[in-house]
Design a protein around this motif. Structure first.
Motif: not given
Ligand code: URA
Length: 253
Positions: A22-24, A27-33, A65-66
Motif C-alpha cells: 500500500l505504501l510502496d 517490508r522492513s520499513d513496514a515492520s519499523a512503522l 486511513l491508507i
C-alpha cells in the motif's frame, strides 16, 4: 487483529506485506512503522508485522486511513434497492437481512452495507467488500451527500426549509445536526439532503419539526441516483465510474 474465519474464501495476508504494497515501501520499513506504534488496524494499534489482515480491514498510518489501492481493483460494489422490512446487518434473529436479496452472489458473507437504512426505510444501499470504501461513504467528516424522499403524517411546517438549513437540535442528540438541504414537494412530501448519517437522522430532524416520517426512501448518494428500473429488492454491480459518482457533489435541491 483480524481472524480469518473463512479460510479458503477470504485470504488473510501479513500486515507488513500489505503495508509494503500500500505504501510502496520495503517490508522492513513496514515492520519499523508497526514497531514504532504508527499503524493501527480497525482503530486498534497493530502489534506485530506478522499479524494477519483481511481485505476489508481498515489500516491507518498515524490515524490517517491508507487507501486500499490494491483492493480497488478486486473489490465488489453492489447497489441494492432496499425494500422496507429488512435490516442492514449481516445477521438478524428477527428480520430478513439485505443479504437475503443477494441471491446467487458468491461469498455473500464478505459483503457489508455502507451505512444503514432503518428497517422501515427503503432505497439506495451500497454493499461492498471494500472496508475503505465503506469508510469513505459513511464517515461524517467525508460529508458525502445523501438525498431522501420523505413523506410525513401531518403537513410539514412552512419554516422547515429555514430551520433545516440552519441545522436543528434533537433532544436526544448532544449536537445540532449539520445544515441540511430541503425541497418541498407537497404538503406532506419533501426531498431532504444530509451529509452526516447519524442514527435516525432524517426521522429525528422531522420530529423536531413536529412531524413523523411515514415513508423514507434514499434516492441518491452523491450524484449516484437509484435507477428507476431497479425494482425494490433488486441489485446490480456498480461500475468504477458509478462508484466515483458517490463522491461528487449533486446540484443543489
Ligand atoms: N435517516 C433516518 O432517519 N433513517 C434512515 O434509515 C436513514 C436516514
Amino acid at each position: 487483529m483480524a481472524q480469518n474465519k473463512n479460510p479458503g474464501k477470504v485470504k488473510a495476508e501479513r500486515l507488513d506485506k500489505i503495508l509494503a504494497q500500500l505504501l510502496d515501501i520495503s517490508r522492513s520499513d513496514a515492520s519499523a512503522l508497526i514497531k514504532a506504534g504508527r499503524i493501527s488496524v480497525n482503530e486498534e494499534p497493530a502489534l506485530k508485522a506478522q499479524d494477519k489482515v483481511l481485505p476489508h480491514d481498515l489500516i491507518y498510518l498515524d490515524e490517517e486511513l491508507i487507501e486500499a489501492a490494491s483492493a480497488a481493483s478486486q473489490r465488489r460494489v453492489l447497489m441494492l434497492n432496499k425494500p422496507a422490512g429488512c435490516v442492514c446487518a449481516d445477521k438478524d434473529k428477527l428480520h430478513p437481512t439485505v443479504h437475503n436479496y443477494l441471491t446467487d452472489v458468491p461469498h455473500r458473507d464478505e459483503l457489508h452495507c455502507a451505512g444503514r437504512l432503518d428497517l422501515d426505510a427503503c432505497g439506495l444501499l451500497i454493499i461492498t467488500d471494500d472496508g475503505a470504501l465503506i469508510h469513505e461513504i459513511t464517515a461524517p467528516k467525508k460529508q458525502v451527500a445523501k438525498t431522501y424522499l420523505v413523506r410525513t403524517d401531518v403537513p410539514i411546517p412552512e419554516n422547515a426549509k429555514t430551520l433545516l438549513e440552519r441545522g436543528v437540535k434533537h433532544p436526544e442528540e448532544r449536537e445540532r445536526y449539520r445544515p441540511a438541504q430541503f425541497l418541498s414537494l407537497g404538503e406532506k412530501e419533501a426531498l431532504v439532503r444530509v451529509t452526516e448519517g447519524r442514527f435516525h437522522e432524517v426521522k429525528r430532524m422531522f420530529e423536531v419539526l413536529g412531524c413523523s416520517v411515514v415513508y423514507l426512501e434514499r434516492r441518491s448518494i452523491g450524484r449516484l441516483t437509484l435507477p428507476e428500473d431497479l425494482k425494490a429488492g433488486a441489485f446490480r454491480a456498480l461500475s468504477e465510474d458509478e462508484v466515483s459518482l458517490l463522491f461528487e457533489s449533486p446540484e443543489p435541491l
